[in-house]
Design an enzyme around this catalytic site. Sequence first.
Site, PDB file in Angstrom:
ATOM      1  N   ARG A 130      29.394  40.867  31.515  1.00 62.28           N
ATOM      2  CA  ARG A 130      28.796  41.740  32.545  1.00 62.28           C
ATOM      3  C   ARG A 130      28.786  41.094  33.924  1.00 62.28           C
ATOM      4  NH1 ARG A 130      25.756  42.459  28.138  1.00 62.28           N
ATOM      5  NH2 ARG A 130      26.091  44.467  27.115  1.00 62.28           N
ATOM      6  N   LYS A 152      36.500  44.695  46.420  1.00 63.46           N
ATOM      7  CA  LYS A 152      37.178  45.727  45.626  1.00 63.46           C
ATOM      8  C   LYS A 152      38.114  45.025  44.651  1.00 63.46           C
ATOM      9  CE  LYS A 152      37.547  49.759  48.619  1.00 63.46           C
ATOM     10  NZ  LYS A 152      38.514  50.675  49.244  1.00 63.46           N
ATOM     11  N   GLU A 194      48.762  43.913  58.527  1.00 61.14           N
ATOM     12  CA  GLU A 194      47.313  44.131  58.340  1.00 61.14           C
ATOM     13  C   GLU A 194      46.508  43.381  59.414  1.00 61.14           C
ATOM     14  OE1 GLU A 194      46.296  46.265  56.053  1.00 61.14           O
ATOM     15  OE2 GLU A 194      47.700  46.213  54.358  1.00 61.14           O
ATOM     16  N   LYS A 235      37.149  42.422  58.833  1.00 67.99           N
ATOM     17  CA  LYS A 235      36.992  43.085  57.536  1.00 67.99           C
ATOM     18  C   LYS A 235      35.543  42.937  57.055  1.00 67.99           C
ATOM     19  CE  LYS A 235      38.535  44.391  53.137  1.00 67.99           C
ATOM     20  NZ  LYS A 235      39.581  44.501  52.136  1.00 67.99           N
ATOM     21  N   GLU A 245      32.301  52.057  50.722  1.00 69.85           N
ATOM     22  CA  GLU A 245      33.178  53.049  51.334  1.00 69.85           C
ATOM     23  C   GLU A 245      32.644  54.472  51.255  1.00 69.85           C
ATOM     24  OE1 GLU A 245      37.368  52.378  50.863  1.00 69.85           O
ATOM     25  OE2 GLU A 245      37.848  54.379  51.582  1.00 69.85           O
ATOM     26  N   ARG A 249      34.136  52.354  56.242  1.00 69.12           N
ATOM     27  CA  ARG A 249      35.122  51.461  55.608  1.00 69.12           C
ATOM     28  C   ARG A 249      36.503  52.122  55.582  1.00 69.12           C
ATOM     29  NH1 ARG A 249      34.273  47.296  50.475  1.00 69.12           N
ATOM     30  NH2 ARG A 249      36.411  46.555  50.424  1.00 69.12           N
ATOM     31  N   ASN A 253      41.848  51.984  56.488  1.00 69.19           N
ATOM     32  CA  ASN A 253      43.041  52.685  56.015  1.00 69.19           C
ATOM     33  C   ASN A 253      43.941  53.159  57.142  1.00 69.19           C
ATOM     34  OD1 ASN A 253      42.487  52.397  53.312  1.00 69.19           O
ATOM     35  ND2 ASN A 253      41.174  54.203  53.275  1.00 69.19           N
ATOM     36  N   HIS A 256      47.551  53.806  56.550  1.00 69.26           N
ATOM     37  CA  HIS A 256      47.752  53.755  55.100  1.00 69.26           C
ATOM     38  C   HIS A 256      48.053  55.110  54.475  1.00 69.26           C
ATOM     39  CE1 HIS A 256      46.472  49.655  55.522  1.00 69.26           C
ATOM     40  NE2 HIS A 256      46.495  49.433  54.223  1.00 69.26           N
ATOM     41  N   HIS A 260      51.061  54.859  52.260  1.00 70.53           N
ATOM     42  CA  HIS A 260      51.006  55.092  50.807  1.00 70.53           C
ATOM     43  C   HIS A 260      52.012  56.166  50.388  1.00 70.53           C
ATOM     44  CE1 HIS A 260      46.635  53.400  50.365  1.00 70.53           C
ATOM     45  NE2 HIS A 260      47.551  52.458  50.251  1.00 70.53           N
ATOM     46  N   HIS A 275      54.097  46.911  50.685  1.00 68.99           N
ATOM     47  CA  HIS A 275      52.924  47.589  51.231  1.00 68.99           C
ATOM     48  C   HIS A 275      52.783  47.442  52.760  1.00 68.99           C
ATOM     49  CE1 HIS A 275      48.841  49.139  51.412  1.00 68.99           C
ATOM     50  NE2 HIS A 275      48.498  48.043  52.066  1.00 68.99           N
TER      51      HIS A 275
HETATM   52  N1  LIG Z   1      41.111  44.593  46.869  1.00 68.00           N
HETATM   53  C1  LIG Z   1      41.438  44.988  48.078  1.00 68.00           C
HETATM   54  O1  LIG Z   1      40.594  45.267  48.932  1.00 68.00           O
HETATM   55  C2  LIG Z   1      42.895  45.077  48.426  1.00 68.00           C
HETATM   56  C3  LIG Z   1      43.278  45.253  49.760  1.00 68.00           C
HETATM   57  C4  LIG Z   1      44.626  45.268  50.058  1.00 68.00           C
HETATM   58  C5  LIG Z   1      45.576  45.114  49.051  1.00 68.00           C
HETATM   59  N2  LIG Z   1      45.171  44.949  47.763  1.00 68.00           N
HETATM   60  C6  LIG Z   1      46.143  44.769  46.669  1.00 68.00           C
HETATM   61  O2  LIG Z   1      46.860  43.558  46.927  1.00 68.00           O
HETATM   62  C7  LIG Z   1      48.131  43.640  46.264  1.00 68.00           C
HETATM   63  C8  LIG Z   1      49.189  43.105  47.190  1.00 68.00           C
HETATM   64  O3  LIG Z   1      48.903  41.763  47.479  1.00 68.00           O
HETATM   65  P1  LIG Z   1      50.064  40.759  47.947  1.00 68.00           P
HETATM   66  O4  LIG Z   1      50.831  41.375  49.039  1.00 68.00           O
HETATM   67  O5  LIG Z   1      49.449  39.451  48.130  1.00 68.00           O
HETATM   68  O6  LIG Z   1      51.048  40.792  46.689  1.00 68.00           O
HETATM   69  P2  LIG Z   1      51.327  39.742  45.503  1.00 68.00           P
HETATM   70  O7  LIG Z   1      50.100  39.237  44.910  1.00 68.00           O
HETATM   71  O8  LIG Z   1      52.310  40.438  44.626  1.00 68.00           O
HETATM   72  O9  LIG Z   1      52.060  38.548  46.268  1.00 68.00           O
HETATM   73  C9  LIG Z   1      53.311  38.785  46.885  1.00 68.00           C
HETATM   74  C10 LIG Z   1      54.371  37.824  46.359  1.00 68.00           C
HETATM   75  O10 LIG Z   1      54.180  36.548  46.977  1.00 68.00           O
HETATM   76  C11 LIG Z   1      54.089  35.535  45.983  1.00 68.00           C
HETATM   77  N3  LIG Z   1      53.228  34.516  46.562  1.00 68.00           N
HETATM   78  C12 LIG Z   1      51.902  34.611  46.821  1.00 68.00           C
HETATM   79  N4  LIG Z   1      51.484  33.530  47.465  1.00 68.00           N
HETATM   80  C13 LIG Z   1      52.548  32.711  47.614  1.00 68.00           C
HETATM   81  C14 LIG Z   1      52.747  31.450  48.230  1.00 68.00           C
HETATM   82  N5  LIG Z   1      51.755  30.815  48.862  1.00 68.00           N
HETATM   83  N6  LIG Z   1      53.977  30.905  48.180  1.00 68.00           N
HETATM   84  C15 LIG Z   1      55.004  31.562  47.575  1.00 68.00           C
HETATM   85  N7  LIG Z   1      54.886  32.771  47.010  1.00 68.00           N
HETATM   86  C16 LIG Z   1      53.667  33.338  47.027  1.00 68.00           C
HETATM   87  C17 LIG Z   1      53.572  36.229  44.760  1.00 68.00           C
HETATM   88  O11 LIG Z   1      53.904  35.511  43.596  1.00 68.00           O
HETATM   89  C18 LIG Z   1      54.301  37.565  44.846  1.00 68.00           C
HETATM   90  O12 LIG Z   1      55.613  37.434  44.373  1.00 68.00           O
HETATM   91  C19 LIG Z   1      48.323  45.087  45.888  1.00 68.00           C
HETATM   92  O13 LIG Z   1      48.171  45.219  44.500  1.00 68.00           O
HETATM   93  C20 LIG Z   1      47.218  45.828  46.615  1.00 68.00           C
HETATM   94  O14 LIG Z   1      46.779  46.961  45.940  1.00 68.00           O
HETATM   95  C21 LIG Z   1      43.849  44.931  47.436  1.00 68.00           C
HETATM   96 ZN   LIG Z   2      46.767  47.585  53.274  1.00 66.69          ZN
END
Ligand SMILES: NC(=O)c1ccc[n+]([C@@H]2O[C@H](COP(=O)([O-])OP(=O)(O)OC[C@H]3O[C@@H](n4cnc5c(N)ncnc54)[C@H](O)[C@@H]3O)[C@@H](O)[C@H]2O)c1
Ligand SMILES: [Zn+2]
Length: 376
Positions: A130, A152, A194, A235, A245, A249, A253, A256, A260, A275
Amino acid sequence: MNAVTPASSVRKVHVPLGERAYDILIGPGLIASAGSEIASRIKGRKAAIITDEHVAPLYLDALKASLDAAGIVSAAVVLPAGEKTKSFEHLVNVCDKVLEARVERNDYVIALGGGVIGDLSGFAAGIVRRGVRFVQLPTSLLAQVDSSVGGKTGINSRHGKNLIGVFHQPDLVLADTDVLNTLSEREFRAGYAEVAKYGLIDKPDFFSWLEKNWQAVFAGGSARSEAIAVSCQAKADVVVADERENGQRALLNLGHTFGHALEAATAYDSRRLVHGEGVSIGMVLAHEFSARMNLASPDDARRVEAHLKTVGLPTRMAEIPGTLPPAEVLMDAIAQDKKVKGGKLTFILTRGIGQSFVADDVPASEVISFLKEKHP
Ligand SMILES: NC(=O)c1ccc[n+]([C@@H]2O[C@H](COP(=O)([O-])OP(=O)(O)OC[C@H]3O[C@@H](n4cnc5c(N)ncnc54)[C@H](O)[C@@H]3O)[C@@H](O)[C@H]2O)c1
Ligand SMILES: [Zn+2]
C-alpha cells in the site's frame, strides 16, 4: 565523470506538499552521492533499483557503489527499454522483485532511468505494501524536467497511454546533469521541447533566456542545471497549486493536444516521432491556432517556431516521415484525447509568449478547419 562535486554546484527545488513534501536536487555527480543524499533523508536501508537495459550498463554500478558506501542494501531489476515496458506484465514483475528484495514501508524503490522507468516504478512503489518510499533518479532530460516531478505514475492500457496508475509523490528526486551526456541528441532535443514549454506557459523571460542560451544548455554545465532547475520549479509550482489536476495543472498540456494526436497518428512509432517532437509541433500549432482565433499575434507563433527550429526540433506536420492520416482522423484523435461537450473542446491557448490559459469553449469546427489548412 561522477567526481564528487562541491555542494555549491547542486541546486535545490523544494516541493511543499505538506506531509508529501520533497526536495529535487539538480547538478553534476548526484549518482555518486545518491547513497548519502538518500540516507540523510529516509530511514530505511533497503532499496530495489528499477532501471532499463540502456541505462544499467552506464550507471547501475556507480549507483550501487554509492548505496553500498552509505550502508544501503540494494537489488536491481533491469527491464527492456521503451514505452512497451509500461505494461501490466512488467508491473507484476517489478512488484514481485520489490517484495523479494524485502522492501518495507520505510525502504524504497529507486527509479534509475527515463520517464518509462519512472512511471512504472512509481506505480509499483505506490501499490506494494500500500505504498513504499520512492526515489527518482531521472536520466533523460524529459524525466528530469517533467515526469520525475509531480507524482503521476502509471502504465499504458490497450485503451490508451497512462490510463492505469496512481498519484504517488517521490520522497526525493536526484537529477544528475552529467548523465545527460550519454543521452542521444534526438532524445535531448525532445526533452528540451518541454523546457521551452515552461517559458511559453507563463515565463516569457525564461523563453527569451533560452533563445539566447540554448547552446550552453545543450553543452552542459551551469546553464543546463539552471534550465532544469527553472523547469522543475515551474512544474512544482503548478503541482502544488493543483496536485490532482482539477484545473490549472492542465496548463502543462500546452502543445500536447495536437502532439498526442500526432503520436497516435504515427502509432507511437518512435522512429517517426517521439513525444517531445510531437509537443514541439503541437506548441507551434497551439500558437498558430491562437493567432487564428485572434487571441495572439502571428509574430509570436513565428518566434516560437524559429526557436524550436533553431535547436533542431521539427515544427511542421510535414516533417514527420511517412504519410499522416487526413485532418478528420487527427481530429478524431483530438476528440478522443479531450472530452467534447456540445461541440466544444478544452484546449490550452495563448495570448502571447508566456501567456497561456485553459480555454474550455473552443469550437471543434474551428479546430478541424485549422487542421485542414495546415494539413491539406
Ligand atoms: N508522470 C508524468 O508526469 C509524465 C510526464 C511526462 C512524460 N511521462 C512519461 O515519460 C515517458 C517518456 O519518458 P522518456 O522520454 O524519458 O522516455 P524513456 O524512458 O523511454 O527514455 C528514452 C530513451 O533514452 C534512454 N535513456 C534514458 N536515459 C539515458 C541516458 N542517461 N543515457 C543513455 N540513454 C538513456 C532510455 O533507455 C530510452 O531508450 C512516457 O512514457 C511518458 O508517458 C510521464
Ligand atoms: Zn509532455
